[in-house]
Every structure is written in structure tokens, then in C-alpha cells.
Scaffold this motif. Structure first.
Motif: not given
Length: 318
Positions: A98-102, A122-127, A148-151, A295-296
């Protein structure tokens, strides 16, 4: 005439939110992948059921009425809960994508972001991670508005306008590290020698170069506690410009450790740490419950690790 029915479904919430974001039914339809007539009919049915208008036309744009704004305000929270449920199901299946917006503050862009992107690759290639730069108040507002998901934010001790107070109520706020505050001095300054922390009071008679508005506010707080008002000659949020002015003997300054570490210290400049009590706290802010979305949660975990590596501190430090 039948009594109003105030029950809402997920599709209606998504449509009203999309209209709020896009400013028109056409834009909402495009973002959701629906046809424009389908969205218009859905809105019309919603208004008939509620007994009040949800949208109104102002010039060429469509805007939400008060009722529409109420729906849109709750839509972000509902979307987070739905994403969390979907994420937990994906976790059961061993999926993490998925996509995480920061959004993050400027000195995090050349320091935290590159390391975070490398770890995720390296750890989360699908993210997929997207990033926008913003000062803490705006970044927190972006999370609240579901932009946004994370600030990634910061707060100084004693800050009277700390954005992690009332404006962050209902959001998940976590201290993930501490960034030391450094005095930036010309190399020939009497206080430039040594390695340990220095007090700011002996710098009372210096001319000062102030940084970003929040950093400037903290400078005034620190100096005020030491019993003086700094003579600020220049103000700039450009870290390199601050060092260049100090190197030329124009004045002295304070900068956060992440800002100083984002580029090589210029010749003729020395940094000395101020007492640990002046460190700024680094926060991760997300929507309530967003940490249950895999994902978040993954980005938050890597973010904690990166901030810890860069600052040598963690959330448990005092």
C-alpha cells in the motif's frame, strides 16, 4: 413527507469527502472512478433522505454546506477504521503493501527521509511512501484532514504554542526521540573551545541569527529564562545561511542537531551543545487507530529506528 433518515453508508461518506477535496462533483467522480451522473444522483438521494442540502454551488465551484462539512469531518475517521480493518485482514494473509503518506519538518528531509526510504526499500518492497515537507502545525492539520497518514513533527520545551496540545487532540501522538540544541559559534569565539554543554547566559551580549519561526520562538524562550533578550540581527530558515553568517562573524545562533548534521559544518564554525533540558522532542503523529494499519505500523516502526539512530535517543529517554 417522510421523516429524515440520518443513517449514512460508506459510499456516501467517500463521495462527500471527495467533493470536499476536489471542489466539484466532476473531480469527485474522477478521483473515485465513478461517472459524474452516478455521483450526482448519489448526492441527490442523500439530500432527499437527510432533508437538507449537502452541497451548494458558488460560482463555478461546488462547496459543502454545513451538513456536508459535518459528514466530511467524520469521513476521515471512518476511513481510518475501515483501512485498519482491511489492514488486519491483510496481515493475517501475510501481506504488507500500500501507500503511506508522510509529512515532515524541513531538517528531517535530508536526514531522516533518505534513511527511512532505504530501510523501506530493503524491508518492505511492496510499500510506497510519499512525502511532503511541512512545519509541525501544518503537518498535524494534514493528518487531521486525512491528507497524510503520518506527521513527523517536533516540539520545544516550554513552547506556549506547542502544536501537540489541543490541535492534536484525538490523534495518536508519540515521542520517538530527542534532538539536541546546538550553539553555533565562530571558531575564534571564547566559548568555542571544549566539548561539553555550555550555558546560553554568557552569550547575552552577542548579536544573534534566528532560524525558523518556531526555532526563533524557542530562542526567545531560552534567552528569557537566562535573563536577557537576544539582539536578533538576521532571521532565516536556511540552515546553510545561518552557518555562513556565523562564519563571517555576523553573530551567533542555535540550530537543532538534525539541521547541523544535514550538511558538513562550514570552516570557521564550531558547534557546542546546550543543556539536555533544551532538546526538542521528535514526535510521530497519526490518526487515531491508524497504527493498526500494517503499512502505517511498518513505517512508524522504521521511523522510530531511524530517528533513534540519527539522534542517539529513543522515546524512553527523559
Amino acid at each position: 413527507m417522510s421523516a429524515p433518515d440520518y443513517r449514512l453508508d460508506v459510499a456516501e461518506l467517500r463521495i462527500v469527502r471527495a467533493i470536499a477535496d476536489g471542489g466539484s462533483i466532476t473531480a469527485a467522480a474522477t478521483s473515485l472512478g465513478y461517472s459524474q451522473p452516478a455521483v450526482s444522483q448519489q448526492v441527490k438521494r442523500l439530500e432527499q433522505r437527510l432533508g437538507v442540502p449537502v452541497v451548494e454551488r458558488v460560482g463555478r465551484r461546488m462547496r459543502l454546506t454545513e451538513a456536508g462539512r459535518v459528514i466530511a469531518r467524520h469521513a476521515a475517521a471512518v476511513a481510518t477504521v475501515i483501512e485498519a480493518a482491511s489492514g488486519e485482514l491483510a496481515e493475517l494473509a501475510g501481506l504488507r503493501s500500500g501507500t503511506v503518506r508522510m509529512v515532515g519538518f524541513p531538517s528531517a528531509s535530508p536526514t531522516v527521509l533518505p534513511r527511512l526510504m532505504d530501510r523501506l526499500a530493503q524491508a518492505e518492497p511492496g510499500l510506497t511512501l510519499t512525502y511532503v515537507e511541512a512545519e509541525p502545525p501544518e503537518a498535524i492539520a494534514d493528518v487531521r484532514a486525512d491528507r497524510a497518514d503520518i506527521a513527523l513533527t517536533f516540539g520545544y520545551p516550554g513552547d506556549r504554542s506547542d502544536p501537540h496540545g489541543e490541535s492534536a487532540r484525538g490523534l495518536d501522538t508519540e515521542v520517538i526521540g530527542y534532538d539536541e540544541l546546538l550553539a553555533v559559534l565562530p571558531a575564534d569565539h571564547p566559548a568555542a573551545g571544549g566539548a561539553g554543554p555550555i550555558e546560553i547566559a554568557p552569550l547575552a551580549d552577542e548579536d544573534w541569527i534566528a532560524g525558523c519561526p518556531r526555532c526563533r520562538g524557542h530562542l526567545l524562550e531560552v534567552c528569557g529564562r537566562a535573563g536577557f533578550v537576544p539582539a536578533i540581527r538576521f532571521e532565516t530558515d536556511n540552515f546553510v545561511a545561518v552557518e555562513q553568517l556565523v562564519a563571517q562573524g555576523i553573530g551567533v545562533a542555535t540550530l537543532p542537531g538534525l539541521a547541523v548534521s544535514s550538511f558538513p559544518v562550514l570552516p570557521g564554525v564550531v558547534t557546542r551543545p546546550l543543556p539536555a533540558s533544551e532538546r526538542r522532542a521528535i514526535h510521530a503523529v497519526s490518526a487515531g487507530g491508524a497504527g493498526r494499519v500494517p503499512a502505517v505500523a511498518s513505517v512508524l516502526g522504521h521511523l522510530r529506528a531511524v530517528v533513534g539512530e540519527l539522534t542517539g535517543t529513543g522515546a524512553r529517554e527523559n
